[in-house]
Design an enzyme around this catalytic site. Sequence first.
Site, PDB file in Angstrom:
ATOM      1  CE  LYS A  44      39.592  48.078  40.754  1.00 31.39           C
ATOM      2  NZ  LYS A  44      38.754  49.031  41.520  1.00 31.39           N
TER       3      LYS A  44
ATOM      4  CD  GLN B  20      42.514  54.295  43.558  1.00 32.73           C
ATOM      5  OE1 GLN B  20      42.029  55.362  43.179  1.00 32.73           O
ATOM      6  NE2 GLN B  20      41.901  53.132  43.374  1.00 32.73           N
TER       7      GLN B  20
ATOM      8  CD  GLU C 213      39.457  46.180  47.559  1.00 27.99           C
ATOM      9  OE1 GLU C 213      39.623  45.078  47.029  1.00 27.99           O
ATOM     10  OE2 GLU C 213      40.041  47.212  47.188  1.00 27.99           O
TER      11      GLU C 213
END
Length: 446
Positions: free
Chosen positions: A30, A188, A334
Site C-alpha cells: 500500500k 506522513q 504498524e
Amino acid sequence: MTVNPAHTALWPAPHASGAVDATVHVPGSKSVTNRALVLAALASEPGWLRRPLRSRDTLLMAAALREMGVGIEETVSSSSSVGGGSDGSGEAWRVIPAALHGPATVDVGNAGTVMRFLPPVAALADGPIRFDGDPRSYERPLNGVIDALRALGARIDDDGRGALPLTVHGGGALDGGPVAIDASSSSQFVSALLLSGPRFNQGVEVRHTGSTLPSMPHIRMTVDMLRAVGAQVDTPESGGEANVWRVTPGALLGRDLTVEPDLSNAQPFLAAALVTGGKVVIPDWPERTTQPGDKLREIFTEMGGSCELTEQGLEFTGSGAVHGIDVDLSEVGELTPGIAAVAALADSPSTLRGVAHLRLHETDRLAALTKEINELGGDVTETADGLSIRPRRLHGGIFHTYDDHRMATAGAIIGLAVDGVQIENVATTAKTLPDFPDLWTGMLGN
C-alpha cells in the site's frame, strides 16, 4: 454468522489443528502503491504501476487523483495472473498526468496516505478541492500538513480544526521554500511535502522541530522513490543537516514500476508459522527494501523462529516455541498489533516500546489491543509509549476491530492458538489486504 449489519458481522477465526505449511502470495505494498500514484500523477510524462495493490486505500487514492484530472487506466493481463491473480500479479495501471483542477471532492476514507499526501497536490491544482472522509478521519491530526502548506503559500479552509473536513483552494502553483513542522505524530507529514516538493516553484525544505520522528523507514521509502523518478533530494543520511530534507524543483520522470509485496501484510502469515511451529513461504520478498515490514525477519527470529531468503522467497519456520521480546518499535509501529498478538501467546513477558503515536492511527491501537486481549483473558497494560504483555491462558470471545485492519489480523493470529475467537468486522482488512479471509483459510488448508 451474523451478517446484518455488515460492520458487526462475526467471523469465526480458524483454529490451527497443526503446523502450517504454505506458500502465501501477498499483494502489493500500500505504501509503495500510493506514493507511486502521487509521483506518477505529478510527472511530466505517463508511467506504469505493475502489480499495484487493489484495496480500499489505493482505490481511494486513484479515485481522488482522477477527480483532480489525472488519467488512470487499469489493465489486467490474463497471461501473467498467477493463481487467478489475487495478489495483483497480472494487473497494471497506466497513469497519465494532466493539468490538475477543481472543483473536486476527495473521499479519503480513513486512509492516512490519502488525507495527508493529497492536500499538497491539491495546492497545485487550479480551483477548490474539498476533502472529507469516514468519521474516524476527523479525529486524525492533519495540522502538520495544513500549517506547513499555509506557510508555503496555500489557502486552506478547515474552520480552525487542524483536521478534516477541509477545502484546499488551489492556485495552479505553489511557491514552496523552507518550512518547519512538528511531525512527531506522523512521518506522513514529512512525506506529504516531499512528494509534491519537486513541483513547487522553489522546491521545499522540510525541517522537523518536534520530538522523535516515528516510522523513519517510510520517509526513506519516500526519498528513494523520489530519486527513482529523477528528483534531487538532500537528507540527513546523505550528509545533510539533522531533521532536514530538501527537494529541488524539477520535472519528474514517468517510470515503469513494479510494486513490491506488502511486507507488513505478510506479518500474520509469518506469525502463523511462528505460533504453530510450521513453515510459510512469501514469494518475491525483496533483498533490499525500505519497507518497515522487513524488520519482521529480525523480530520474529528473536521470538523463536528462523528465516532464509531463497529463490522461492522468504522461508520462515517456527520452532514450536514462542518467546517474549523487549523491543523498540518506533520505526515500525504498524507492526505492533501483530507482535502484541504473538506476545500474548509467548512463554515469557514482552515490552513493546516507542509507539505512543499509535494512539492516533486508524484507532487508538494501544487502548484497543489492551482491551481486546484482556477480554480474552490476557494481561496487557498500557505504558506511556507502548505495551507491557504478560502471557496468560486465553479463552474464546469476540475480538473487536474498531474498523482497523491490523486489529483484525491480530485477532486472527490469536485465534490460531485459542479456540472460539470471533473477529468482529473482518471485512475491514480490505483497507490494505483484500481477500484476507480466503488467504488465511487457504494457508490453513481449509
